[in-house]
Design a protein around this motif. Sequence first.
Motif, PDB file in Angstrom:
ATOM      1  N   THR A  34       7.161  49.637  44.865  1.00 18.78           N
ATOM      2  CA  THR A  34       7.650  48.792  43.950  1.00 18.78           C
ATOM      3  C   THR A  34       6.564  48.643  43.075  1.00 18.78           C
ATOM      4  O   THR A  34       5.305  48.257  43.209  1.00 18.78           O
ATOM      5  N   VAL A  35       6.756  48.479  41.749  1.00 18.10           N
ATOM      6  CA  VAL A  35       5.678  48.360  40.571  1.00 18.10           C
ATOM      7  C   VAL A  35       6.409  47.285  39.648  1.00 18.10           C
ATOM      8  O   VAL A  35       7.465  47.312  39.209  1.00 18.10           O
ATOM      9  N   TRP A  36       5.620  46.090  39.782  1.00 16.23           N
ATOM     10  CA  TRP A  36       5.750  45.125  38.605  1.00 16.23           C
ATOM     11  C   TRP A  36       4.903  45.176  37.745  1.00 16.23           C
ATOM     12  O   TRP A  36       3.785  45.094  37.844  1.00 16.23           O
ATOM     13  N   THR A  37       5.309  44.980  36.329  1.00 12.66           N
ATOM     14  CA  THR A  37       4.520  44.649  35.379  1.00 12.66           C
ATOM     15  C   THR A  37       4.891  43.639  34.403  1.00 12.66           C
ATOM     16  O   THR A  37       6.115  43.508  34.050  1.00 12.66           O
ATOM     17  N   ALA A  38       3.734  43.263  33.844  1.00 11.10           N
ATOM     18  CA  ALA A  38       3.987  42.143  32.745  1.00 11.10           C
ATOM     19  C   ALA A  38       3.070  42.466  31.351  1.00 11.10           C
ATOM     20  O   ALA A  38       1.775  42.514  31.783  1.00 11.10           O
ATOM     21  N   VAL A  39       3.589  42.446  30.404  1.00 11.01           N
ATOM     22  CA  VAL A  39       2.479  42.633  29.195  1.00 11.01           C
ATOM     23  C   VAL A  39       2.139  41.189  28.540  1.00 11.01           C
ATOM     24  O   VAL A  39       3.399  40.416  28.424  1.00 11.01           O
ATOM     25  N   TRP A  40       1.045  41.023  28.449  1.00  8.09           N
ATOM     26  CA  TRP A  40       0.555  39.558  27.913  1.00  8.09           C
ATOM     27  C   TRP A  40      -0.178  39.501  26.874  1.00  8.09           C
ATOM     28  O   TRP A  40      -0.961  40.314  26.652  1.00  8.09           O
ATOM     29  N   ASP A  41       0.112  38.563  25.816  1.00  6.68           N
ATOM     30  CA  ASP A  41      -0.686  38.490  24.657  1.00  6.68           C
ATOM     31  C   ASP A  41      -1.949  37.939  24.978  1.00  6.68           C
ATOM     32  O   ASP A  41      -2.059  36.882  25.874  1.00  6.68           O
ATOM     33  N   LEU A  42      -3.311  38.369  24.426  1.00  3.50           N
ATOM     34  CA  LEU A  42      -4.402  37.607  24.840  1.00  3.50           C
ATOM     35  C   LEU A  42      -4.814  36.528  23.725  1.00  3.50           C
ATOM     36  O   LEU A  42      -4.875  36.866  22.655  1.00  3.50           O
ATOM     37  N   PRO A  43      -4.728  35.263  24.116  1.00  2.00           N
ATOM     38  CA  PRO A  43      -4.819  34.480  23.246  1.00  2.00           C
ATOM     39  C   PRO A  43      -6.285  34.272  22.385  1.00  2.00           C
ATOM     40  O   PRO A  43      -7.245  34.429  23.102  1.00  2.00           O
ATOM     41  N   SER A  44      -6.246  34.280  21.139  1.00  2.00           N
ATOM     42  CA  SER A  44      -7.614  34.217  20.397  1.00  2.00           C
ATOM     43  C   SER A  44      -7.952  32.616  20.538  1.00  2.00           C
ATOM     44  O   SER A  44      -7.286  32.030  20.685  1.00  2.00           O
TER      45      SER A  44
END
Length: 145
Positions: A34-44
């Motif tokens: 199983t592969v879980w992925t989450a894409v997050w913004d890197l806060p400035s």
Amino acid sequence: MRRELGGGWSIDLDGAVVGRVVGGNTRFTGFGRTVWTAVWDLPSPETPADALAWIRQAGPPRPLRTFEEPGADDEELRYASWCRETENGQERFALHAYTLRPTSYVQAAFLVTVADDLDWALTAWRSLRYRPAPHHGGGTPLAGG
């Protein structure tokens, strides 16, 4: 087979795995993996190095191994930890991996039932790529096109 994750990110996974969005994250399953992925913004103004320092501090307390590798270019950082876990009474292994860039990062968990799948998990993690959307600004079209 290249799979899109959103935000310009993609990963190369076997064509036989099935992907679906669950709670805003993408889950791929197949062949006991199983592969879980989450894409997050890197806060400035946070940098990839700042985020990586926090990830190391908050990560699993006793990983079996850790991996810190160069990214695709000077802007990218990669860090992962290989752990033995128990879920619902079942033992499994997990590669908790992060690939960070100046504006976003991917948090991924590669969950497997046997320790021998570490090489597979590392290969899948290393296949993560970032390609920003092309900019369609104004300008003059090329002649002859």
